[in-house]
Write an enzyme that holds these catalytic residues in place. Structure first.
Site, PDB file in Angstrom:
ATOM      1  N   LYS A 125      39.220  28.882  26.156  1.00  0.00           N
ATOM      2  CA  LYS A 125      39.887  30.544  25.411  1.00  0.00           C
ATOM      3  C   LYS A 125      40.685  30.218  26.789  1.00  0.00           C
ATOM      4  CE  LYS A 125      40.306  34.275  25.408  1.00  0.00           C
ATOM      5  NZ  LYS A 125      42.391  34.090  25.261  1.00  0.00           N
TER       6      LYS A 125
ATOM      7  N   GLU B  17      41.962  48.031  41.987  1.00  0.00           N
ATOM      8  CA  GLU B  17      42.186  46.402  42.449  1.00  0.00           C
ATOM      9  C   GLU B  17      43.504  46.763  41.815  1.00  0.00           C
ATOM     10  OE1 GLU B  17      40.955  43.173  39.695  1.00  0.00           O
ATOM     11  OE2 GLU B  17      41.872  41.329  41.247  1.00  0.00           O
TER      12      GLU B  17
ATOM     13  N   LYS C  47      48.489  35.282  27.633  1.00  0.00           N
ATOM     14  CA  LYS C  47      49.362  35.735  28.029  1.00  0.00           C
ATOM     15  C   LYS C  47      50.283  34.280  28.391  1.00  0.00           C
ATOM     16  CE  LYS C  47      48.627  40.076  30.054  1.00  0.00           C
ATOM     17  NZ  LYS C  47      47.938  39.968  29.498  1.00  0.00           N
TER      18      LYS C  47
ATOM     19  N   CYS D 222      43.347  37.061  42.802  1.00  0.00           N
ATOM     20  CA  CYS D 222      42.142  37.369  42.986  1.00  0.00           C
ATOM     21  C   CYS D 222      41.534  37.744  44.449  1.00  0.00           C
ATOM     22  CB  CYS D 222      40.985  36.772  42.272  1.00  0.00           C
ATOM     23  SG  CYS D 222      40.557  35.505  42.653  1.00  0.00           S
TER      24      CYS D 222
ATOM     25  N   SER E  92      39.766  40.645  34.698  1.00  0.00           N
ATOM     26  CA  SER E  92      38.837  41.546  34.922  1.00  0.00           C
ATOM     27  C   SER E  92      37.471  42.512  34.867  1.00  0.00           C
ATOM     28  CB  SER E  92      39.813  42.474  34.359  1.00  0.00           C
ATOM     29  OG  SER E  92      39.480  43.054  32.740  1.00  0.00           O
TER      30      SER E  92
ATOM     31  N   PHE F 161      44.967  35.144  33.536  1.00  0.00           N
ATOM     32  CA  PHE F 161      45.698  34.955  33.206  1.00  0.00           C
ATOM     33  C   PHE F 161      47.089  34.703  34.643  1.00  0.00           C
ATOM     34  CE2 PHE F 161      46.829  38.729  35.051  1.00  0.00           C
ATOM     35  CZ  PHE F 161      47.990  38.653  36.497  1.00  0.00           C
TER      36      PHE F 161
HETATM   37  P1  NAD Z   1      41.176  40.517  31.931  1.00  0.00           P
HETATM   38  O1  NAD Z   1      39.947  40.696  32.060  1.00  0.00           O
HETATM   39  O2  NAD Z   1      42.667  40.823  31.647  1.00  0.00           O
HETATM   40  O3  NAD Z   1      41.062  39.352  30.832  1.00  0.00           O
HETATM   41  C1  NAD Z   1      40.680  37.806  31.277  1.00  0.00           C
HETATM   42  C2  NAD Z   1      40.264  37.294  29.487  1.00  0.00           C
HETATM   43  O4  NAD Z   1      39.214  38.417  29.067  1.00  0.00           O
HETATM   44  C3  NAD Z   1      41.321  37.144  28.935  1.00  0.00           C
HETATM   45  O5  NAD Z   1      41.158  35.595  28.184  1.00  0.00           O
HETATM   46  C4  NAD Z   1      41.356  38.200  27.462  1.00  0.00           C
HETATM   47  O6  NAD Z   1      42.197  37.861  26.244  1.00  0.00           O
HETATM   48  C5  NAD Z   1      39.597  38.695  27.575  1.00  0.00           C
HETATM   49  N1  NAD Z   1      39.601  40.138  28.085  1.00  0.00           N
HETATM   50  C6  NAD Z   1      40.788  40.869  28.480  1.00  0.00           C
HETATM   51  N2  NAD Z   1      40.370  42.159  28.107  1.00  0.00           N
HETATM   52  C7  NAD Z   1      38.653  42.128  27.064  1.00  0.00           C
HETATM   53  C8  NAD Z   1      37.820  42.840  26.683  1.00  0.00           C
HETATM   54  N3  NAD Z   1      37.846  43.879  26.822  1.00  0.00           N
HETATM   55  N4  NAD Z   1      36.667  42.098  25.807  1.00  0.00           N
HETATM   56  C9  NAD Z   1      37.007  40.304  25.497  1.00  0.00           C
HETATM   57  N5  NAD Z   1      38.028  39.677  26.276  1.00  0.00           N
HETATM   58  C10 NAD Z   1      38.219  40.031  26.650  1.00  0.00           C
HETATM   59  O7  NAD Z   1      41.985  40.190  33.276  1.00  0.00           O
HETATM   60  P2  NAD Z   1      43.484  38.731  33.732  1.00  0.00           P
HETATM   61  O8  NAD Z   1      44.032  40.527  33.862  1.00  0.00           O
HETATM   62  O9  NAD Z   1      43.848  37.955  32.891  1.00  0.00           O
HETATM   63  O10 NAD Z   1      42.996  38.141  35.352  1.00  0.00           O
HETATM   64  C11 NAD Z   1      43.465  39.454  36.272  1.00  0.00           C
HETATM   65  C12 NAD Z   1      42.157  39.289  36.758  1.00  0.00           C
HETATM   66  O11 NAD Z   1      41.292  38.820  37.071  1.00  0.00           O
HETATM   67  C13 NAD Z   1      42.086  40.145  38.084  1.00  0.00           C
HETATM   68  O12 NAD Z   1      40.851  41.568  37.855  1.00  0.00           O
HETATM   69  C14 NAD Z   1      41.351  39.326  39.256  1.00  0.00           C
HETATM   70  O13 NAD Z   1      41.065  39.870  40.502  1.00  0.00           O
HETATM   71  C15 NAD Z   1      40.703  38.908  38.690  1.00  0.00           C
HETATM   72  N6  NAD Z   1      40.711  36.652  38.151  1.00  0.00           N
HETATM   73  C16 NAD Z   1      38.999  36.951  39.215  1.00  0.00           C
HETATM   74  C17 NAD Z   1      38.973  35.360  39.831  1.00  0.00           C
HETATM   75  C18 NAD Z   1      37.466  35.628  40.897  1.00  0.00           C
HETATM   76  O14 NAD Z   1      37.576  34.228  41.232  1.00  0.00           O
HETATM   77  N7  NAD Z   1      37.216  36.490  41.103  1.00  0.00           N
HETATM   78  C19 NAD Z   1      40.100  35.006  39.854  1.00  0.00           C
HETATM   79  C20 NAD Z   1      41.420  34.709  38.957  1.00  0.00           C
HETATM   80  C21 NAD Z   1      41.511  36.479  38.446  1.00  0.00           C
END
Ligand code: NAD
Length: 516
Positions: free
Chosen positions: A191, A399, A195, A299, A244, A167
């Site tokens: 995809k 985090e 959010k 991130c 995540s 998101f």
């Molecule tokens: P999230 O993991 O909740 O969601 C990311 C995607 O995965 C979404 O499209 C969601 O629908 C899907 N998803 C979530 N849980 C899932 C599951 N259990 N099984 C399958 N699909 C699932 O992450 P978020 O809250 O949207 O983003 C924040 C996180 O992203 C933080 O941990 C941040 O550090 C990380 N992030 C990392 C980078 C990087 O480049 N390292 C960049 C941006 C964000």
């Protein structure tokens, strides 16, 4: 449906009256989903429902993959110059619609308009980079590896690829993914985060306007189920994931079990090490900007600062600067930080701050009870500073992903580096010092993918790659840069021999060919 999306969703007042359904994009058409379940996309500053996101049905998902598969043969055979020209046009259109894109990001994600422009701009730079794809994906050639035999390698697209987005950067992260993939000749299923899908839809509209043929980019929506469908689908060859660790590691193993390539950028705990010789003013500004910018939901946010030689001389000044930040809706002028993404995120941040206090951390500044006039129901958390933090505390191990900066102390640079290297994450780390010797030691010894020297958020531009380390990344080919092109292509090696028809003959040699 498609053309109206940009005009209505970008105007919060219009969407308030009648929240629009977010369409799927399948085979070049924006289509209303036949889903039976929808998720509300909520403006985090107001709680207004901006749009309704479908849980794309399995049938629709299959149709999207099949459209991408169908589009692949002719797209991969489209001249690279033509593919680059689509990106050249796309970058122009993103610039044209920058304000609308930024407003969508602010409306659905919450960050300030200026920060949202940065979100779009950092993605735009990847599109610009993709304009040079012909040079980026050039092969190699060695002449006469044996008598009259040449070997060369070419980089070919993989087929249908998919991207799963978080998101926090609704424009930048989709733009890390599909522009590189499609310019390499792949077709794509994206995809967006459930959010804040609006920017992805707008970017897809622009890609179609730029001349991307139907089926080359498709969009589906949902959460776990559609992600699992992406991991399991035999026609999808590679997955880019950002989000995540729980989701990322699940996707990494499930997709790998199906033989797919995966690049997975995940969570972080980015440290700043501050040496006593650093420039005080510049360092304080950097800490405040990188700790609280985007309400800590980057991130690469600096979420922990380690003061070498003690934190006491810094604390009052840090509090003073953090206190001066203006918390408000992202659309209001002069806002420094907007709301966090959801009520659940806010509650989680509150809980982690409290766990720090309960385990002995000192609350220098508490942003938990903030009320923003006019936006009383927004998910706001004010800048929060916890001192005397140690590595055993939950607030340090998790985090937080909110506007919370943890303050730690170390006796020496070695001790500070040791703390950072013990942490399971390794996305980024920065040092603030005027000593070149210390900076070089830090650069060499620190276990982090992106290293800043007097730079708080060292996110590389697209000619380098986004190079997370340890638990912050799984895979071996990072996003964008040379690694990104390698991720979205596979190498074919050709060995050729052209002999004069008069030459040859004689007895067949059955031994392994050698060049002797
Ligand atoms: P999230 O993991 O909740 O969601 C990311 C995607 O995965 C979404 O499209 C969601 O629908 C899907 N998803 C979530 N849980 C899932 C599951 N259990 N099984 C399958 N699909 C699932 O992450 P978020 O809250 O949207 O983003 C924040 C996180 O992203 C933080 O941990 C941040 O550090 C990380 N992030 C990392 C980078 C990087 O480049 N390292 C960049 C941006 C964000």
């Amino acid at each position: 449906l498609g053309s109206s999306y940009m005009s209505t969703v970008a105007q919060p007042s219009a969407s308030k009256r009648n929240p629009q359904r977010v369409p799927n994009l399948i085979g070049g058409s924006f289509v209303d989903s036949k889903a039976s379940s929808f998720i509300d996309v909520i403006n985090p500053a107001t709680q207004e429902v901006v749009s309704k996101l479908p849980l794309t049905t399995n049938e629709e998902f299959k149709a999207a993959v099949s459209a991408a598969k169908k589009a692949f043969p002719s797209w991969r055979n489209t001249p690279i110059t033509t593919r680059q020209r689509v990106m050249l046009k796309l970058q122009e259109l993103i610039r044209r619609d920058m304000d609308k894109l930024a407003l969508s990001v602010t409306t659905e994600q919450g960050k300030t308009l200026k920060d949202a422009q940065g979100d779009v701009f950092r993605g735009l730079e990847v599109v610009e980079h993709a304009c040079g794809m012909a040079t980026l994906q050039m092969g190699e050639y060695v002449s006469n590896v044996a008598h009259g035999i040449d070997t060369y390698s070419i980089r070919e697209p993989l087929g249908v690829c998919a991207g799963i987005c978080p998101f926090n950067f609704p424009a930048m992260i989709p733009l890390w993914m599909f522009p590189i993939a499609v310019t390499c000749g792949n077709t794509y299923v994206l995809k967006p985060s459930e959010k804040d899908p609006g920017a992805s839809i707008m970017l897809a509209e622009l890609a179609l306007e730029a001349g991307l043929p139907e089926g080359v980019l498709n969009i589906v929506h949902g959460t776990h189920d559609i992600v699992n469908a992406i991991c399991d689908d035999d026609d999808i060859k590679a997955i880019s994931f950002v989000g995540s660790n729980v989701a990322g590691m699940h996707i990494y193993s499930r997709a790998a079990a199906k033989g797919k390539r995966v690049q997975s950028n995940m969570g972080a705990k980015n440290h700043a090490i501050v040496l006593p010789d650093s420039n005080v003013d510049a360092t304080l500004n950097a800490l405040v900007a990188a700790g609280f910018g985007a309400a800590g939901q980057r991130c690469m946010a600096l979420s922990t600062v380690i003061f070498v030689g003690g934190s006491k001389p810094w604390e009052a000044k840090l509090v003073e600067r953090a206190k001066a930040l203006k918390v408000n809706a992202g659309t209001e002028p002069d806002t420094d930080l907007g709301p966090v993404i959801s009520k659940q995120a806010k509650e989680r941040i509150h809980r982690l701050v409290q766990s720090g206090v309960d385990s002995g951390a000192r609350l220098l500044l508490d942003g938990r009870n903030i009320v923003v006039p006019g936006y009383e129901s927004g998910n706001f958390v004010g800048p929060t500073l916890l001192s005397d933090v140690n590595a055993n505390m939950e607030c340090y191990q998790e985090e937080i992903f909110g506007p919370v900066l943890l303050v730690m102390e170390a006796e020496s640079l070695d001790d500070a580096i040791n703390i950072v290297n013990q942490n399971k994450y390794g996305n980024g780390a920065s040092i603030f010092t005027t000593s070149g010797v210390a900076a070089r030691k830090f650069q060499t010894e620190i276990e982090a993918g992106q290293v800043g020297i007097n730079v708080p958020i060292p996110v590389p531009l697209p000619f380098f790659s986004f190079t997370g380390n340890k638990a912050s990344f799984a895979g071996d080919l990072n996003f964008y840069g040379k690694a990104g092109v390698n991720f979205y292509t596979q190498i074919k090696t050709i060995t050729q021999q052209w002999k004069d028809s008069a030459a040859g003959g004689g007895k067949a040699n059955l031994a392994m060919p050698t060049s002797q």
